[in-house]
Design a protein around this motif. Structure first.
Motif, mmCIF file in Angstrom:
data_model
loop_
_atom_site.group_PDB
_atom_site.id
_atom_site.type_symbol
_atom_site.label_atom_id
_atom_site.label_comp_id
_atom_site.label_asym_id
_atom_site.label_seq_id
_atom_site.Cartn_x
_atom_site.Cartn_y
_atom_site.Cartn_z
ATOM 1 N N MET A 85 -40.294 73.232 -71.160
ATOM 2 C CA MET A 85 -41.356 73.113 -72.068
ATOM 3 C C MET A 85 -42.638 73.251 -71.248
ATOM 4 S SD MET A 85 -42.907 69.707 -73.865
ATOM 5 C CE MET A 85 -42.007 69.562 -75.450
ATOM 6 N N PRO A 86 -43.445 74.150 -71.497
ATOM 7 C CA PRO A 86 -44.918 74.238 -70.593
ATOM 8 C C PRO A 86 -45.916 72.894 -70.847
ATOM 9 C CG PRO A 86 -45.243 75.370 -72.611
ATOM 10 C CD PRO A 86 -43.379 74.814 -72.651
ATOM 11 N N ARG A 87 -46.558 72.893 -69.678
ATOM 12 C CA ARG A 87 -47.459 71.670 -69.411
ATOM 13 C C ARG A 87 -48.454 72.005 -70.779
ATOM 14 N NH1 ARG A 87 -48.364 70.205 -63.369
ATOM 15 N NH2 ARG A 87 -46.080 70.058 -62.923
ATOM 16 N N GLN A 88 -49.224 70.848 -71.026
ATOM 17 C CA GLN A 88 -50.274 70.643 -71.745
ATOM 18 C C GLN A 88 -51.462 71.474 -70.940
ATOM 19 O OE1 GLN A 88 -50.844 66.698 -73.188
ATOM 20 N NE2 GLN A 88 -49.589 67.277 -74.860
ATOM 21 N N SER A 89 -52.533 71.871 -71.708
ATOM 22 C CA SER A 89 -53.686 72.336 -71.056
ATOM 23 C C SER A 89 -54.452 71.191 -70.368
ATOM 24 C CB SER A 89 -54.687 73.019 -72.251
ATOM 25 O OG SER A 89 -53.904 74.289 -72.739
ATOM 26 N N ARG A 90 -55.023 71.674 -69.285
ATOM 27 C CA ARG A 90 -55.635 70.693 -68.483
ATOM 28 C C ARG A 90 -57.251 70.964 -68.720
ATOM 29 N NH1 ARG A 90 -51.976 71.586 -63.785
ATOM 30 N NH2 ARG A 90 -50.462 69.718 -64.021
ATOM 31 N N ILE A 91 -58.062 69.892 -68.470
ATOM 32 C CA ILE A 91 -59.443 69.945 -68.820
ATOM 33 C C ILE A 91 -60.115 71.190 -67.603
ATOM 34 C CG2 ILE A 91 -61.417 68.920 -68.758
ATOM 35 C CD1 ILE A 91 -60.088 66.304 -69.108
ATOM 36 N N ASP A 92 -60.851 72.131 -68.185
ATOM 37 C CA ASP A 92 -61.342 73.114 -67.371
ATOM 38 C C ASP A 92 -63.077 72.967 -67.330
ATOM 39 O OD1 ASP A 92 -62.046 75.349 -66.168
ATOM 40 O OD2 ASP A 92 -61.693 76.952 -67.690
ATOM 41 N N ALA A 93 -63.474 72.336 -66.263
ATOM 42 C CA ALA A 93 -64.985 72.344 -66.237
ATOM 43 C C ALA A 93 -65.574 73.262 -65.436
ATOM 44 C CB ALA A 93 -65.326 70.876 -65.753
ATOM 45 N N PRO A 94 -66.483 73.756 -65.478
ATOM 46 C CA PRO A 94 -67.330 74.723 -65.013
ATOM 47 C C PRO A 94 -67.434 74.460 -63.449
ATOM 48 C CG PRO A 94 -68.839 74.298 -66.770
ATOM 49 C CD PRO A 94 -67.509 73.267 -66.720
ATOM 50 N N GLY A 95 -67.138 75.375 -62.606
ATOM 51 C CA GLY A 95 -66.876 75.097 -61.051
ATOM 52 C C GLY A 95 -65.735 74.301 -60.819
ATOM 53 N N ALA A 96 -64.821 73.964 -61.430
ATOM 54 C CA ALA A 96 -63.581 73.151 -61.049
ATOM 55 C C ALA A 96 -62.687 74.136 -60.203
ATOM 56 C CB ALA A 96 -62.749 72.772 -62.410
ATOM 57 N N LEU A 97 -61.904 73.229 -59.291
ATOM 58 C CA LEU A 97 -60.819 73.920 -58.604
ATOM 59 C C LEU A 97 -59.556 73.784 -59.153
ATOM 60 C CD1 LEU A 97 -60.852 75.053 -55.677
ATOM 61 C CD2 LEU A 97 -60.336 72.843 -54.872
ATOM 62 N N HIS A 98 -58.702 75.073 -59.036
ATOM 63 C CA HIS A 98 -57.535 74.905 -59.846
ATOM 64 C C HIS A 98 -56.436 75.555 -58.753
ATOM 65 C CE1 HIS A 98 -59.175 74.671 -63.667
ATOM 66 N NE2 HIS A 98 -60.524 75.262 -63.264
ATOM 67 N N HIS A 99 -55.322 74.985 -58.664
ATOM 68 C CA HIS A 99 -54.277 75.187 -58.295
ATOM 69 C C HIS A 99 -53.244 75.790 -59.107
ATOM 70 C CE1 HIS A 99 -49.978 74.079 -55.864
ATOM 71 N NE2 HIS A 99 -50.555 75.497 -55.442
ATOM 72 N N ILE A 100 -53.079 77.354 -59.034
ATOM 73 C CA ILE A 100 -52.225 77.871 -60.044
ATOM 74 C C ILE A 100 -50.994 78.101 -59.354
ATOM 75 C CG2 ILE A 100 -52.161 79.924 -61.286
ATOM 76 C CD1 ILE A 100 -54.669 78.201 -61.783
ATOM 77 N N ILE A 101 -49.813 77.796 -59.913
ATOM 78 C CA ILE A 101 -48.472 78.212 -59.573
ATOM 79 C C ILE A 101 -47.734 79.212 -60.594
ATOM 80 C CG2 ILE A 101 -46.105 77.258 -59.020
ATOM 81 C CD1 ILE A 101 -47.445 74.727 -58.506
ATOM 82 N N VAL A 102 -47.121 80.161 -60.357
ATOM 83 C CA VAL A 102 -46.175 80.730 -61.320
ATOM 84 C C VAL A 102 -45.175 81.233 -60.638
ATOM 85 C CG1 VAL A 102 -46.329 83.347 -62.383
ATOM 86 C CG2 VAL A 102 -48.524 82.072 -62.012
ATOM 87 N N ARG A 103 -43.969 81.022 -61.085
ATOM 88 C CA ARG A 103 -42.678 80.925 -60.822
ATOM 89 C C ARG A 103 -41.713 82.019 -61.616
ATOM 90 N NH1 ARG A 103 -41.490 77.060 -57.224
ATOM 91 N NH2 ARG A 103 -42.979 75.241 -57.597
ATOM 92 N N GLY A 104 -40.836 82.688 -60.735
ATOM 93 C CA GLY A 104 -39.972 83.740 -61.635
ATOM 94 C C GLY A 104 -38.982 82.973 -62.425
ATOM 95 N N ILE A 105 -38.438 83.458 -63.466
ATOM 96 C CA ILE A 105 -37.681 82.807 -64.310
ATOM 97 C C ILE A 105 -36.351 82.776 -63.735
ATOM 98 C CG2 ILE A 105 -36.317 83.048 -66.575
ATOM 99 C CD1 ILE A 105 -38.668 84.415 -67.517
ATOM 100 N N GLU A 106 -35.591 81.720 -63.664
ATOM 101 C CA GLU A 106 -34.216 81.299 -63.016
ATOM 102 C C GLU A 106 -34.417 81.800 -61.667
ATOM 103 O OE1 GLU A 106 -31.574 83.464 -65.469
ATOM 104 O OE2 GLU A 106 -31.629 81.979 -66.881
ATOM 105 N N ARG A 107 -35.554 81.598 -60.923
ATOM 106 C CA ARG A 107 -35.758 81.875 -59.455
ATOM 107 C C ARG A 107 -35.652 83.230 -58.916
ATOM 108 N NH1 ARG A 107 -33.628 76.309 -56.000
ATOM 109 N NH2 ARG A 107 -34.152 74.960 -57.515
ATOM 110 N N ARG A 108 -35.834 84.154 -59.952
ATOM 111 C CA ARG A 108 -35.760 85.693 -59.759
ATOM 112 C C ARG A 108 -36.913 85.932 -59.114
ATOM 113 N NH1 ARG A 108 -34.420 87.333 -65.834
ATOM 114 N NH2 ARG A 108 -32.217 86.224 -66.031
ATOM 115 N N LYS A 109 -36.838 87.232 -58.369
ATOM 116 C CA LYS A 109 -37.842 87.457 -57.531
ATOM 117 C C LYS A 109 -39.166 88.127 -58.516
ATOM 118 C CE LYS A 109 -35.601 89.016 -53.345
ATOM 119 N NZ LYS A 109 -35.138 90.160 -52.440
ATOM 120 N N ILE A 110 -40.235 88.036 -58.317
ATOM 121 C CA ILE A 110 -41.323 88.417 -58.915
ATOM 122 C C ILE A 110 -42.085 89.461 -58.206
ATOM 123 C CG2 ILE A 110 -41.631 86.738 -60.548
ATOM 124 C CD1 ILE A 110 -44.041 85.738 -58.939
#
Length: 75
Positions: free
Chosen positions: A1-26
């Motif tokens: 289940m995906p996480r809920q959206s986080r608050i997005d304020a102007p100038g906010a710092l974001h740590h983005i993580i994207v993973r391959g499905i079933e640990r597959r290579k992207i």
């Protein structure tokens, strides 16, 4: 289940993580990673976002981004 959206304020710092499905290579090879970085660079420039750092691992990646200090005006 995906996480809920986080608050997005102007100038906010974001740590983005994207993973391959079933640990597959992207990222299949060095050329694939370079292609991704080229597209990422063009995208962050186009939306006035700063990419402070990134980590590209074969099955996932991390980005540290800061969006513009103000929200864009509606057209």
């Amino acid at each position: 289940m995906p996480r809920q959206s986080r608050i997005d304020a102007p100038g906010a710092l974001h740590h983005i993580i994207v993973r391959g499905i079933e640990r597959r290579k992207i990222f299949l090879d060095g050329q694939d990673r370079h292609n991704f970085l080229d597209r990422l660079g063009a995208t962050v420039e186009g939306i006035e976002t700063i990419c402070y750092t990134w980590a590209l691992i074969p099955n996932h990646f991390h980005l540290l981004l800061r969006g513009p200090a103000s929200s864009p005006s509606p057209p």
